[in-house]
Write a protein that holds these residues in place. Structure first.
Motif, PDB file in Angstrom:
ATOM      1  N   GLY A 199       5.601  -1.403  -4.230  1.00 40.77           N
ATOM      2  CA  GLY A 199       6.891  -1.881  -3.756  1.00 40.77           C
ATOM      3  C   GLY A 199       7.236  -1.319  -2.384  1.00 40.77           C
ATOM      4  O   GLY A 199       6.506  -0.498  -1.829  1.00 40.77           O
ATOM      5  N   PHE A 200       8.358  -1.767  -1.840  1.00 38.94           N
ATOM      6  CA  PHE A 200       8.797  -1.362  -0.506  1.00 38.94           C
ATOM      7  C   PHE A 200       9.655  -0.108  -0.595  1.00 38.94           C
ATOM      8  O   PHE A 200      10.651  -0.084  -1.323  1.00 38.94           O
ATOM      9  N   GLU A 229      11.951   2.118   1.653  1.00 41.42           N
ATOM     10  CA  GLU A 229      12.585   2.056   2.970  1.00 41.42           C
ATOM     11  C   GLU A 229      12.526   3.385   3.720  1.00 41.42           C
ATOM     12  O   GLU A 229      12.431   3.395   4.947  1.00 41.42           O
ATOM     13  N   GLU A 230      12.549   4.497   2.986  1.00 45.30           N
ATOM     14  CA  GLU A 230      12.455   5.792   3.662  1.00 45.30           C
ATOM     15  C   GLU A 230      11.091   5.957   4.326  1.00 45.30           C
ATOM     16  O   GLU A 230      10.998   6.401   5.475  1.00 45.30           O
ATOM     17  N   HIS A 231      10.027   5.584   3.616  1.00 46.12           N
ATOM     18  CA  HIS A 231       8.683   5.659   4.188  1.00 46.12           C
ATOM     19  C   HIS A 231       8.556   4.706   5.371  1.00 46.12           C
ATOM     20  O   HIS A 231       8.009   5.058   6.422  1.00 46.12           O
ATOM     21  N   PHE A 232       9.049   3.476   5.196  1.00 49.54           N
ATOM     22  CA  PHE A 232       8.958   2.487   6.268  1.00 49.54           C
ATOM     23  C   PHE A 232       9.666   2.984   7.527  1.00 49.54           C
ATOM     24  O   PHE A 232       9.134   2.892   8.632  1.00 49.54           O
ATOM     25  N   GLN A 233      10.854   3.503   7.358  1.00 47.50           N
ATOM     26  CA  GLN A 233      11.627   3.978   8.505  1.00 47.50           C
ATOM     27  C   GLN A 233      10.893   5.098   9.236  1.00 47.50           C
ATOM     28  O   GLN A 233      10.816   5.111  10.469  1.00 47.50           O
ATOM     29  N   ARG A 234      10.316   6.018   8.475  1.00 46.39           N
ATOM     30  CA  ARG A 234       9.584   7.142   9.075  1.00 46.39           C
ATOM     31  C   ARG A 234       8.329   6.653   9.791  1.00 46.39           C
ATOM     32  O   ARG A 234       8.049   7.037  10.917  1.00 46.39           O
ATOM     33  N   TYR A 235       7.570   5.762   9.150  1.00 47.65           N
ATOM     34  CA  TYR A 235       6.335   5.265   9.752  1.00 47.65           C
ATOM     35  C   TYR A 235       6.611   4.459  11.019  1.00 47.65           C
ATOM     36  O   TYR A 235       5.916   4.592  12.023  1.00 47.65           O
TER      37      TYR A 235
END
Length: 207
Positions: free
Chosen positions: A154-155, A157-163
């Motif tokens: 799944g998505f 958002e914390e990981h996405f924002q950091r990456y």
């Protein structure tokens, strides 16, 4: 990157996305699946879930200048143009159906002439050495910073924002040197080092 640097960069990213120029749609040739991908999609339900979560995230964070393209192979492309630290960036997000991954591609606003590819590649190798999340790549004369990560669970958002912040931060960090190398601007010392490396290589190839 410190937490303070991250917070400042994220403010600039979201502000830059909001004030970006209107993104252009991808050409049909860019979105057409390759022969090996033509049998997709493979994970339509999982991709749809990630798409919905990413859409909600972008809306909640006020990213109105984003365009989205659905491809026949099940992949989904997002495009956004932003200006970060006075560097105009094109950032693409690719939800890959086949690998269930999300790829971030940050394209720098520069094109390197073929005669300078060797010196640019030398810089890219050294720059990427210490990177743990993605790296620079040259495709012909253009340069991208690329990172892919799994969204099979799944998505997040914390990981996405950091990456995303790391990719953009790294691209902006590399841009000044890449802009110079793309037009052959080298210090005298660097030029001499490069000429010596080439001399050694030429001699080795003659053997």
């Amino acid at each position: 990157m410190t937490d303070l640097e991250f917070d400042h960069l994220w403010e600039e990213i979201t502000g830059g996305a909001s004030n970006a120029q209107e993104p252009q749609e991808l050409d049909e040739e860019e979105t057409a699946p390759s022969q090996s991908e033509a049998e997709g999609p493979f994970h339509p339900e999982e991709v749809a879930e990630v798409e919905g979560a990413l859409d909600s995230y972008l809306i909640e964070n006020d990213w109105p200048a984003v365009s989205k393209t659905h491809c026949p192979d099940g992949n989904i492309y997002y495009n956004v143009y932003m200006n970060i630290s006075n560097v105009s960036l094109h950032t693409a997000l690719l939800i890959s159906d086949k690998s269930l991954s999300l790829q971030i591609i940050v394209t720098l606003p520069t094109v390197c002439s073929p005669q300078y590819w060797l010196i640019l590649d030398d810089f890219i190798v050294n720059f990427n050495y210490s990177r743990r999340f993605g790296g620079l790549r040259r495709s012909q004369g253009t340069v991208d910073y690329v990172y892919s990560f799994s969204v099979s669970g799944g998505f997040n958002e914390e990981h996405f924002q950091r990456y995303l912040a790391v990719c953009i931060f790294s691209a902006v960090e590399a841009y000044p040197e890449i802009a110079k190398l793309s037009v052959g601007k080298l210090s005298r010392k660097k030029s001499e080092e490069l000429v010596e490396k080439l001399r050694v290589l030429v001699e080795a190839l003659k053997e």
